[in-house]
Design an enzyme around this catalytic site. Structure first.
Site, PDB file in Angstrom:
ATOM      1  N   LEU A  47       0.774  -1.238   0.072  1.00 11.55           N
ATOM      2  CA  LEU A  47       0.072  -0.098  -0.013  1.00 11.55           C
ATOM      3  C   LEU A  47       1.066   1.273   0.033  1.00 11.55           C
ATOM      4  CD1 LEU A  47      -2.838  -0.911   2.539  1.00 11.55           C
ATOM      5  CD2 LEU A  47      -2.947  -0.749   0.074  1.00 11.55           C
ATOM      6  N   GLY A  48       1.992   1.243   0.616  1.00  8.39           N
ATOM      7  CA  GLY A  48       2.748   2.349   0.649  1.00  8.39           C
ATOM      8  C   GLY A  48       4.160   2.136   1.401  1.00  8.39           C
ATOM      9  N   GLY A  50       7.178   4.438   3.192  1.00  8.00           N
ATOM     10  CA  GLY A  50       7.696   5.663   3.619  1.00  8.00           C
ATOM     11  C   GLY A  50       8.841   5.537   4.545  1.00  8.00           C
ATOM     12  N   GLY A  53       8.552   3.259   7.441  1.00  8.93           N
ATOM     13  CA  GLY A  53       8.072   1.935   7.380  1.00  8.93           C
ATOM     14  C   GLY A  53       7.337   1.553   6.183  1.00  8.93           C
ATOM     15  N   VAL A  55       3.794  -0.158   4.469  1.00 11.03           N
ATOM     16  CA  VAL A  55       2.421  -0.595   4.868  1.00 11.03           C
ATOM     17  C   VAL A  55       1.972  -1.398   3.632  1.00 11.03           C
ATOM     18  CG1 VAL A  55      -0.100   0.271   5.286  1.00 11.03           C
ATOM     19  CG2 VAL A  55       1.904   1.696   6.015  1.00 11.03           C
ATOM     20  N   LYS A  71       1.262  -1.926   9.208  1.00 14.04           N
ATOM     21  CA  LYS A  71       2.596  -1.015   9.097  1.00 14.04           C
ATOM     22  C   LYS A  71       3.543  -1.935   9.852  1.00 14.04           C
ATOM     23  CE  LYS A  71       4.380   3.458  10.487  1.00 14.04           C
ATOM     24  NZ  LYS A  71       3.814   4.927  11.093  1.00 14.04           N
ATOM     25  N   ASP A 166       1.336  16.486  11.948  1.00 13.11           N
ATOM     26  CA  ASP A 166       1.597  16.253  10.535  1.00 13.11           C
ATOM     27  C   ASP A 166       0.454  16.255   9.811  1.00 13.11           C
ATOM     28  OD1 ASP A 166       3.229  15.984   8.220  1.00 13.11           O
ATOM     29  OD2 ASP A 166       3.492  13.954   8.476  1.00 13.11           O
ATOM     30  N   GLU A 401     -18.263   1.482  22.171  1.00 13.57           N
ATOM     31  CA  GLU A 401     -19.320   1.044  23.066  1.00 13.57           C
ATOM     32  C   GLU A 401     -20.620   1.515  22.496  1.00 13.57           C
ATOM     33  OE1 GLU A 401     -17.266   1.155  27.664  1.00 13.57           O
ATOM     34  OE2 GLU A 401     -17.793   2.997  26.831  1.00 13.57           O
TER      35      GLU A 401
END
Length: 483
Positions: A47-48, A50, A53, A55, A71, A166, A401
């Site tokens: 998925l990615g 970066g 790390g 993903v 991740k 960020d 909940e």
């Protein structure tokens, strides 16, 4: 023409000592034992990738419809600073339960990797949506829907003394494609508690003046919101420069170029919203609750009563209060893994009740919610309703909940839905038509849910160590009561 530069994070550089590198595998973050990720999950795609790390998309091996974004961070070479960032990220994620924040499902590690299991979001990130909109722009109503949800998420984390640090389009995703009502704030890798560190971190074009100086506050996130709204309205950044150093100087001097805004078809309310976000002095900048009450938000985000609360809702809550611990935790589990499509209407009810945008419900908000639909409740009923909703007894009603209680009668009359849930608890169980104590315990723990082990064991003792689908159906629909 849109001029969007995709910017990465910036931060303090840290050197790795020889001792740090050699002892990286000994440091522990997760409380879980060593787990081979391939035991429970099947890899689908990347998925990615970066700086902090990778993903990847995985599916649960025992339920092909259950997808997760995991991740993974490599331990080798990680500095003490990065290790502490990871520890803080996990401590923050474990305490976030909000309709507009990505779901955290747990974490585990082995000697070489950390793994964080998160909700898989099918929609685009806001950066891609802005890029796709570059020729015809945003409708302000859609834009307001997006920003309202983002502010809801920020209000929640700010109430917990957390600053994201960020906020940018790449960290704003949507659970479903072409559905702006499913916004999720992601990536808490730079998030921290107020007054914890003084480092220059963030993504340059979205950084506030104080963040460039190494300071931050909740209003630093609001500055970033202002930049995003400016970008959506004009296709430009407020500070359009060639060199990053020049960018920081312009931000610190607050040299905002307002001419693109004036040339656009933006409403006066949106311009005022941006200007109140991009105030240099953070003390004078809008607070999150002020932003949620701004005229621009109120102009386009009209609250509508969903009419999902009624007299039957009281019965639902009171019936839930009489369920046993196992039944309650089953529904809590279901609430955690339910898709946006399944819970969309209930999410709206929760947001309607959460008038202070805190991300949890108070007794006063519940009482007011029923009064708004002309249902009067006595103090005794209010106490019973509160006890039914706050079944984890932590003094507040969190999002999951609330969903667990309302889902107990709302969405499980169809047998195929019950089968889907039933199958989730059969992990590692060779018997295809039974749930054992071990299989249910593993399933509950995989989502980091708290459950009383003694209660769980007593339940299985009653059913001779196994629960078949007929019994499970009774447990789910409430016709099977426990002592």
């Amino acid at each position: 023409k849109i001029k969007i530069k995709k910017m990465g994070c910036c931060g303090v550089s840290h050197t790795h000592t020889k001792d740090e590198k050699s002892n990286a595998h000994r440091r522990r973050v997760s409380h879980s034992n060593n787990i081979d990720i391939r035991k429970n999950y099947e890899f689908i795609s990347m998925l990615g990738n970066g700086a902090f790390g990778k993903v990847r998309l995985y599916r649960d091996k025992n339920n092909k419809d259950l997808l997760f974004a995991i991740k993974t961070l490599k331990k080798e070479g990680i500095s003490t600073y990065e290790f502490n960032l990871l520890k803080r990220e996990l401590s923050i994620l474990r305490n976030l339960d909000h309709p507009n924040i990505v779901k955290y499902f747990g974490d585990f590690e082995d000697d070489y990797y950390f793994h964080i299991v998160m909700e898989y979001l099918k929609g685009y990130d806001l950066y891609k949506i802005i890029s796709l909109k570059k020729y015809n722009g945003f409708d302000e109503k859609d834009m307001c829907e997006i920003i309202y949800q983002l502010l809801q998420a920020l209000s929640f984390i700010h109430s917990k003394n957390i600053v994201h640090r960020d906020i940018k389009p790449e960290n704003i995703l949507f659970a479903n494609k072409n559905d702006y009502s499913t916004l999720k704030l992601i990536d808490f890798g730079l998030a921290t508690y107020c007054n914890k560190d003084v480092y220059t971190v963030g993504t340059p074009y979205y950084m506030s003046p104080e963040m460039i100086e190494g300071n931050f506050c909740p209003e630093s996130d609001i500055w970033s919101v202002g930049v995003i709204v400016y970008l959506m309205l004009t296709g430009l950044y407020p500070f359009d420069v060639k060199e990053e150093g020049d960018l920081f100087e312009k931000i610190k001097k607050n040299e905002i170029d307002l001419s693109p805004l004036e040339e656009s078809n933006a409403s006066e309310e949106s311009k005022d919203f941006i200007q109140k976000c991009l105030i240099k002095d953070s003390d004078k900048r809008m607070k999150t609750n002020e932003a949620l009450e701004h005229a621009w938000i109120k102009k386009f985000h009209l609250k509508k009563n969903s009419n999902l609360l009624n007299n039957n809702s009281i019965d639902t809550i009171l019936n839930f209060a009489n369920k046993n611990a196992l039944q309650k935790e089953i529904y809590y589990f279901v609430a955690k893994i339910s898709s946006e499509t399944d819970i969309n209407k209930l999410k709206k009810v929760f947001n309607e009740l959460d008038v202070d945008h805190s991300g949890s419900l108070t007794r006063e908000e519940i009482e007011k919610g029923f009064k708004q639909i002309n249902i009067g409740i006595t103090e005794k009923e209010l106490k019973q309703i509160w006890e039914g909703l706050d079944f984890h007894k932590d003094g507040q009603i969190n999002y999951s909940e609330f969903l667990a209680v309302m889902l107990s009668t709302y969405n499980f009359q169809k047998e195929e839905k019950l089968w889907s849930v039933f199958n989730l608890f059969k992990e590692g169980n060779k018997s295809k038509d039974k749930i054992t104590y071990e299989s249910m315990y593993n399933a509950v723990k995989s989502l980091n849910l708290n459950i009383n082990e003694d209660d769980l064991k007593k339940c299985f003792e009653k059913y001779d160590e196994k629960i078949d689908f007929k019994t499970f159906k009774k447990l789910m629909l409430g016709s099977e009561q426990e002592d």
